[in-house]
Design an enzyme around this catalytic site. Structure first.
Site, PDB file in Angstrom:
ATOM      1  N   ASP A  78       3.851  -1.229  -5.616  1.00 35.68           N
ATOM      2  CA  ASP A  78       4.831  -1.013  -5.258  1.00 35.68           C
ATOM      3  C   ASP A  78       5.698  -2.093  -4.130  1.00 35.68           C
ATOM      4  OD1 ASP A  78       2.552  -1.148  -3.818  1.00 35.68           O
ATOM      5  OD2 ASP A  78       3.577  -0.103  -1.761  1.00 35.68           O
ATOM      6  N   GLU A 136       0.859   0.727  -1.824  1.00 40.80           N
ATOM      7  CA  GLU A 136      -1.361  -0.110  -1.087  1.00 40.80           C
ATOM      8  C   GLU A 136      -0.070  -0.856   0.013  1.00 40.80           C
ATOM      9  OE1 GLU A 136      -1.934  -3.383   0.587  1.00 40.80           O
ATOM     10  OE2 GLU A 136      -0.696  -3.976  -0.252  1.00 40.80           O
TER      11      GLU A 136
END
Length: 390
Positions: A78, A136
């Site tokens: 991400d 994350e």
């Protein structure tokens, strides 16, 4: 040189990274990113692909050289809500979103490792799981979702790498023991009673209450936490009032708390709640405390840290591998190391003189593409050392 070095798709690793960097996606929204990963993995032989969540991908490689352990390698995917200001030719094309933490490089490195190892099935005794993890950057984090989905079932050990600028490109730091900190904190609203500054006797001054709280909170670590333990409490925000002659009704405080030991982590929360309530009661104020638990501390099992250090030294040389200090940041890789033994490492992304002077999460964050091949080498060598046929 290891005979498999020539199998590393160096140009592809760069191409994958630059594509991902141009098309970043935020946590839990990595639809195109995960599809790109899935499609790329589909071109490699001998892999079984699954989608444990909507935006994650796991590739499993079962070796044919015999039975053995199951080892997982993890990369997060991400990006961050940051407007890119770095000077690269492959800038983000998504306004306000940037791979400012290097997760694009993590994916590219692990794709490289999967590419190499998928062609070495007959040399592997055991199973490799390549975990491409979503989210994350946003609590509760994708790692915990994958644990809950059963991704670690049957896994014996897990390894991960995070890229860091301002370090020699391609160098690798290994920590034994606590590797990152737990990141908690709170948001506090103090409700007092306002008045004109000329009549303070009519007020319950939230600034006075907040000031006493700031000082009282500083004693929690010094008076409650044993010297051998790590704990930090920092009040980073204090807002109240709009004019010098008016005592406001409310004040707002926010605070960051870092620990490693879970017992100390619990103690910090307990004492914060006690101090906040007692100080507020002393002055007759009321409080609304939002205490937020972030990720736990990552713990690198010493035996695995030594194994990773030795593997990295084989492929990088002793001059590029070092014992790293703990990173005072947090990482949801901790969700894995709470379940199975693991090791989390730090890859140098380049020096300040090379344009890599801004740390992770900064709009000018930059790391060098050439650093990534060393990450791939380490990931492959760890697997060969642990699962390679003898």
């Amino acid at each position: 040189m290891m005979d498999w070095f020539n199998q590393i798709p160096v140009e592809k690793i760069t191409e994958w990274r630059e594509h991902l960097h141009k098309h970043p996606e935020l946590s839990f929204k990595e639809f195109e990113t995960s599809q790109f990963i899935y499609d790329t993995l589909s071109t490699f032989p001998n892999l079984e692909l699954t989608r444990p969540t909507k935006t994650s991908v796991v590739a499993t490689l079962v070796g044919t050289a015999g039975e053995g352990k199951t080892i997982a390698l993890r990369a997060d995917m991400d990006a961050l809500p940051v407007q890119e200001e770095s000077e690269v030719d492959f800038k983000s094309e998504n306004d306000g979103v940037m791979h400012a933490c290097g997760h694009d490089t993590h994916v590219a490195m692990l794709l490289g490792a999967a590419n190499v190892l998928s062609g070495m099935q007959d040399k592997i005794a055991g199973t490799v799981k390549f975990i491409f993890q979503h989210a994350e950057e946003q609590v509760p984090g994708g790692a915990q979702e994958l644990v809950d989905a059963g991704v670690l079932e049957g896994v014996d050990q897990i390894f991960g790498i995070h890229i860091i600028p301002r370090l020699t490109a391609g160098s690798l730091g290994v920590v034994s023991g606590y590797t990152t900190t737990a990141a908690d904190g709170f948001f506090l609203k103090i409700q007092g009673k306002g008045s004109h500054a000329s009549t303070p006797e009519l007020s319950i001054d939230p600034i006075v209450v907040g000031s006493h709280l700031v000082m009282a909170l500083q004693t929690i670590v010094s008076r409650n936490v044993p010297a051998k333990e790590m704990a930090i409490l920092s009040v980073g925000e204090f807002h109240s009032g709009q004019a010098p002659n008016i005592i406001a009704d409310t004040a707002k405080l926010s605070c960051s708390i870092r620990t490693t030991n879970e017992e100390i982590r619990d103690l910090m929360e307990k004492r914060v709640r006690e101090v906040v309530n007692q100080v507020a009661a002393t002055y007759g104020a009321t409080v609304d405390l939002d205490y937020v638990r972030g990720y736990s501390a990552v713990y690198s099992t010493p035996e695995l840290a030594k194994s990773a250090f030795d593997s990295a030294t084989k492929v990088l040389g002793k001059d590029l591998v070092y014992d790293s200090p703990m990173l005072m940041a947090s990482e949801d890789f901790s969700a894995y190391t709470k379940v199975v033994p693991g090791c989390f490492m730090f890859l140098g992304g380049g020096l300040e003189a090379e344009g890599c002077g801004y740390m992770n999460h900064h709009p000018k964050f930059k790391v060098l593409n050439e650093a990534m091949v060393n990450g791939t080498k380490v990931e492959v060598q760890i697997i060969l050392d642990l699962l390679g046929s003898k």
